[in-house]
Structure formats: structure tokens, C-alpha cells
Design a protein around this motif. Structure first.
Motif, PDB file in Angstrom:
ATOM      1  N   VAL A  87       0.839  -1.206   0.000  1.00  0.00           N
ATOM      2  CA  VAL A  87       0.000   0.000   0.000  1.00  0.00           C
ATOM      3  C   VAL A  87       0.871   1.252   0.000  1.00  0.00           C
ATOM      4  N   ASN A  88       1.842   1.304   0.903  1.00  0.00           N
ATOM      5  CA  ASN A  88       2.679   2.499   0.997  1.00  0.00           C
ATOM      6  C   ASN A  88       3.650   2.610  -0.171  1.00  0.00           C
ATOM      7  N   CYS A  89       4.052   1.478  -0.745  1.00  0.00           N
ATOM      8  CA  CYS A  89       4.922   1.547  -1.915  1.00  0.00           C
ATOM      9  C   CYS A  89       4.185   2.148  -3.112  1.00  0.00           C
ATOM     10  N   GLN A  90       2.859   1.987  -3.160  1.00  0.00           N
ATOM     11  CA  GLN A  90       2.084   2.629  -4.220  1.00  0.00           C
ATOM     12  C   GLN A  90       2.091   4.150  -4.062  1.00  0.00           C
ATOM     13  N   LEU A  91       2.251   4.627  -2.840  1.00  0.00           N
ATOM     14  CA  LEU A  91       2.317   6.065  -2.609  1.00  0.00           C
ATOM     15  C   LEU A  91       3.679   6.642  -2.973  1.00  0.00           C
ATOM     16  N   PHE A  92       4.728   5.804  -2.872  1.00  0.00           N
ATOM     17  CA  PHE A  92       6.094   6.262  -3.141  1.00  0.00           C
ATOM     18  C   PHE A  92       6.765   5.313  -4.139  1.00  0.00           C
ATOM     19  N   PRO A  93       6.254   5.250  -5.356  1.00  0.00           N
ATOM     20  CA  PRO A  93       6.843   4.305  -6.328  1.00  0.00           C
ATOM     21  C   PRO A  93       8.259   4.681  -6.744  1.00  0.00           C
ATOM     22  N   THR A  94       8.554   5.962  -6.801  1.00  0.00           N
ATOM     23  CA  THR A  94       9.911   6.382  -7.179  1.00  0.00           C
ATOM     24  C   THR A  94      10.920   5.963  -6.129  1.00  0.00           C
ATOM     25  N   THR A  95      10.574   6.169  -4.865  1.00  0.00           N
ATOM     26  CA  THR A  95      11.477   5.793  -3.782  1.00  0.00           C
ATOM     27  C   THR A  95      11.668   4.289  -3.719  1.00  0.00           C
ATOM     28  N   ALA A  96      10.562   3.542  -3.795  1.00  0.00           N
ATOM     29  CA  ALA A  96      10.661   2.089  -3.720  1.00  0.00           C
ATOM     30  C   ALA A  96      11.467   1.522  -4.885  1.00  0.00           C
ATOM     31  N   GLN A  97      11.244   2.035  -6.089  1.00  0.00           N
ATOM     32  CA  GLN A  97      11.978   1.539  -7.249  1.00  0.00           C
ATOM     33  C   GLN A  97      13.451   1.900  -7.164  1.00  0.00           C
TER      34      GLN A  97
END
Length: 512
Positions: free
Chosen positions: A323-333
Motif C-alpha cells: 500500500v505504501n509503496c504505491q504512494l512512493f513508487p519512485t522511492t521504492a523503485q
């Protein structure tokens, strides 16, 4: 209607591993049962009324209500030779309390059965003082002078009738005892509630000549390592890597273990821009789209962080928060692309005019890293800085540092604005790949809320363990992030931009 419970599992230390949960009680494996002893004890007349309702689960703590049974159990515990743990199963038949005792038959191939009296575990019950001791490896007998000697409990195998013993056996069967010997020692000390504490001033004094940030006042030195989860043989340093000083404390290795930091720093502008979009949005909108947004310290051990320290989790012990990775896709990637060996990733905020008291994170096989996202400016007297051991350094936007939080450390924010960082927990660079896998195995066992996966991971059957390992790896897979083709991604646009569709007007009907 009978229940099986190990007396060894009644120790206070086992509450941390949820061994008191009835779902996690395990009867001993078939291969460990040596013999069965049945004892029939008449139930006192004053308890016969209760014996009619005796089909419910019986708690071994209530056995003191039956003096005769308690005396017989105590006599059997001291008379069985050689001394070893046992499992009790109690139920009632015709006003008789029937007690079955499984005597655990320990394997004695190349190991000695020695009665060890260790003073390192004051909370341990006397029933667990007799265990099978494994001979110390030669490299452990010739320990480095820099390391404190390990307690005897680190070399004692945990009884198989306990859940911790089954975890230990699963580690040996899955990864090989010689490959994870240090992990096994850590697990035994953790199970015994042993806290490893030592001063490391003599190890770090050599670096003071080249370290200008070291505190000259040594009367209140923080150079103390405190660990409840201590893996022996790992080097300790205050700062392993810091782009503000171009310090890399591991130059002796050909493969730079912190090469990922340079790649992550190159992504800083995009990460900061994505984070600013989120943090400036209304709080109610953040909570509607996110999961556990800006939660505080969850355990008593984290009380030193104070009420002004909040987190937003992207990864926890290897498992990504989809859920939170969908909010921060640039950071997670960016974290995935740079190859950072992370076990935990989260944003951390520190309220203005707050401080984090000196404390330890109690684990030495993971390091901590900060990517400074939004560091407030201060006046001449204000400080926004981090202290690890006796070394104090400020945060600088866009810079990455790596340090050891098994040392005593603290932080302060005397500015008028909130401090934001991206915080990461990393595997220690001196761990082997097998040791990392074994430690992740322990995370998967202890973090299983429904206990189904944990039971399969410690199963004595190899095919069940292999299947459980596959399921655990599937839980840790990187989540699928939204694509950037013609749509807005991240916070406020995870669903994409919707095209406006004109609605056809229905023809009006003539009113009669």
C-alpha cells in the motif's frame, strides 16, 4: 481433550516468542520420544466437582492444586537419568488425574551429555539447566582478543521439545550447522535472555586521530555496545560510510559494500520531490491512502525515541508494504534498483525542539543508514545532529551515512521545523550469504501472526520446509508498481488520471 505443553516453555523469556500461545504449542517429534511414563493420581475429594469439567485445557501452572501429582512429577524430574526435559500431558478418567510424561531422548553421537550450570541466564528455570552441550569450535576457543568471551549458554543446544529448539534444529537441517554456527549462538543467547554488553573504546580509539568529529570529553563515553541479539565476530565501527566526509571504513575489501549509496544519492531529487508532495498534503488525505501513516514507537524498548518520533513504513523485516509503496513508487523503485541490502525501510520524522535519548537498538548484525530528505536550518545555537558513540555529525540534505546502532546513540532537533529522513536497516557487510538467509528465516518464523507458516518452517519433514520457504520468499517479493504511461502515479494519483466522459442526456418524456 488432552493438552500437551512443555514445562520448559513456562519461562518468562519465551513470552517474547509467543510460546505461551496455545496455537504454538508443539508436541515433541516422533523421533525424539524415548519412553512414556503414565502416572495415575487420585484427585482429592474437594476437587472432584471440578474434575467433571476437566475436559477443558489444563494449565500446568495449576498443578499445585494437586499435591500428590506435583510431588510425583518433581520426583520423576530428579530421578530420570540422565537429566533431561520432558513433556506433560494430563487429563482425567474416572476421578483419576492421569499424567503422561514423554522423556526426550537426546542424540549423543559426537556430543557429550554434560550438566552445565550457567549463571548467564538468571531468569531460566532450574528444569532447563540440564541440556546437551555442543563442543566449542576451534575458532571459538581461540577467540580474538577484541571480543568478550561468550557465555556457556551460547554453546548449549536448546531442547527439541521447545519451539526454540525446533527452530534451532530447522536451521541446522536447512543451512548446515557449520555454515550458521554464529547464528545458532545468537539464537541460543536470545532464547536465554542473555544481554551482551561491552565497552568498545579500545577498538575505536585508533580512529580518533583521523576523526575530527569525535567528542573530546570521554567522561561520558557512549562507546558501549549493548545487544540482546548479538552475532559474534562482527566488526564494530561508529560510522561505516558517510558521503559528507567521503568516509568509507571498509576500504580493505575489493567489492565496495556501499556502492548502492552512490546510486541512491543520484536519485535524491526525485525522491525528495515525491516525498514533499506527500508531506504537504492534508493529514486526513494521507491516512486515507496510506497504511499506518506516521505511527509512533510500538514497543517499550523504543520509548527513548520520544513522542515526537514518527515513522511511515515501506519495508519491515524483508516484507514490502504494498500500500505504501504505491504512494512512493519512485522511492521504492530506487531502493530496488540500487541494490541496497535492506531489511527495513521507512520515513522518519522528528518533531521540532525534541531529542532522542541515548539508547541501543540491541542488534549488531544490521546497520542503520539515513538519507537526509528535509533538514531544517538552525540558528547559531541550534543543533540538528546525530551522535553515534562519541562521534557527532549533522545531517545534510541529499547525503547518505551508514552507522552502527548497536552502540549507544542519540539525536537532537533544536530547530523550529520537523526533520525528515529516509531510514534503512541493512545487513552487516561481514555476514555471509548463508547467514543472511538464516537470519531472514528467523524473521519469517517470529513474524508469522497466524503461526501456520512458522509451523511449516520448523517442520522435521524437508518437503514441508521447502514449500514453506517458497511461501516466505513469495511474501517478500517486490510489489508491482503503477506504470508511468500517460497517467499520474504515486500519492494523489495512484489510480491514474481519468478521462472525462460526456454523459448522454436521456430524452425527456411528455408529462401527461
Amino acid at each position: 481433550n488432552a493438552s500437551t505443553r512443555s514445562l520448559a516453555e513456562l519461562r518468562p523469556s519465551d513470552a517474547r516468542h509467543r510460546f505461551d500461545n496455545p496455537k504454538q504449542q508443539h508436541s515433541p517429534p516422533h523421533s525424539t520420544i524415548g519412553r512414556v511414563v503414565c502416572v495415575c493420581v487420585p484427585v482429592p475429594a474437594r476437587t472432584r466437582m471440578e474434575s467433571r469439567r476437566f475436559h477443558r485445557r489444563m494449565n500446568p501452572r495449576t498443578m499445585t492444586s494437586y499435591p500428590a501429582m506435583a510431588m510425583l512429577l518433581l520426583w520423576l524430574a530428579t530421578s530420570i537419568s540422565p537429566p533431561s526435559p520432558f513433556v506433560v500431558q494430563a487429563f482425567s478418567v474416572n476421578n483419576l488425574a492421569v499424567c503422561k510424561i514423554w522423556h526426550a531422548q537426546q542424540q549423543r553421537t559426537t556430543r557429550e551429555s554434560v550438566r552445565l550450570h550457567s549463571t548467564a541466564t538468571p531468569s531460566s528455570s532450574s528444569l532447563n539447566d540440564d541440556t546437551v552441550a555442543t563442543p566449542r569450535p576451534q575458532q571459538q576457543q581461540q577467540q580474538d582478543d577484541d571480543d568478550e568471551p561468550l557465555p556457556d549458554v551460547a554453546f548449549q543446544s536448546i531442547p527439541l521439545i521447545t519451539f526454540a529448539g525446533q527452530v534451532e534444529q530447522a536451521l541446522k537441517d536447512t543451512y548446515g550447522e557449520s555454515n550458521v554456527e554464529r547464528v545458532l549462538q545468537m539464537w541460543r543467547m536470545l532464547n536465554a535472555d542473555y544481554q551482551y554488553k561491552r565497552s568498545v573504546r579500545h577498538l575505536l580509539d585508533d580512529d580518533d586521530d583521523c576523526n575530527e568529529d569525535t567528542d573530546s570529553d570521554t567522561s561520558h563515553s557512549f562507546r558501549t555496545q549493548v545487544c540482546n541479539s548479538y552475532l559474534p565476530g562482527l566488526p564494530v565501527r561508529e560510522f561505516w560510510y558517510d558521503t559528507t566526509t567521503q568516509q568509507d571504513a571498509d576500504n580493505d575489501k575489493h567489492d565496495d559494500p556501499f556502492a548502492w549509496a552512490t546510486q541512491l544519492r543520484a536519485k535524491f531529487p526525485a525522491i525528495q520531490r515525491e516525498f514533499q508532495t506527500f508531506v504537504t498534503a492534508p493529514r486526513i488525505e494521507q491516512e486515507q491512502q496510506g497504511n499506518n501513516i506516521w505511527s509512533g514507537a510500538l514497543t517499550a524498548d523504543a520509548a527513548s525515541y520520544g513522542v515526537g518520533w514518527k515513522t511511515l513504513v515501506l519495508q519491515d523485516r524483508g516484507q514490502w508494504d504494498a500500500v505504501n509503496c504505491q504512494l512512493f513508487p519512485t522511492t521504492a523503485q530506487a531502493l530496488r534498483d540500487c541494490g541496497a541490502p535492506t531489511t527495513e525501510v521507512f520515513f522518519a520524522s522528528m518533531a521540532p525542539h525534541s531529542e532522542i535519548q541515548p539508547h541501543s537498538d540491541f542488534t549488531n548484525f544490521v546497520l542503520t543508514s539515513h538519507l537526509a530528505l528535509d533538514i531544517p536550518t538552525t540558528t547559531d545555537n541550534g543543533k540538528v545532529e546525530l551522535r553515534i558513540g562519541d562521534t557527532t555529525r549533522p545531517w545534510v540534505n541529499g547525503h547518505v551515512n551508514v552507522f552502527d546502532t548497536s552502540l549507544m546513540h542519540s539525536a537532537v532537533n533544536e530547530a523550529d521545523q520537523t526533520r525528515y529522513i529516509l531510514m534503512m536497516r541493512l545487513w552487516h557487510p561481514h555476514l555471509t550469504d548463508t547467514e543472511r538467509s538464516a537470519l531472514q528465516f528467523l524473521y519469517d518464523v517470529l513474524d508469522d501472526s497466524d503461526n501456520v507458516l512458522a509451523q511449516a518452517l520448523v517442520s522435521p519433514y524437508p518437503h514441508q520446509r521447502e514449500r514453506a520457504l517458497e511461501l516466505a520468499a513469495a511474501r517478500r517479493e517486490f510489489p508491482q508498481l503503477p506504470k508511468r504511461v500517460g497517467r499520474t502515479v504515486g500519492f494523489g494519483g495512484a489510480g491514474g488520471t481519468k478521462k472525462s466522459v460526456s454523459k448522454k442526456k436521456k430524452p425527456k418524456r411528455n408529462k401527461k
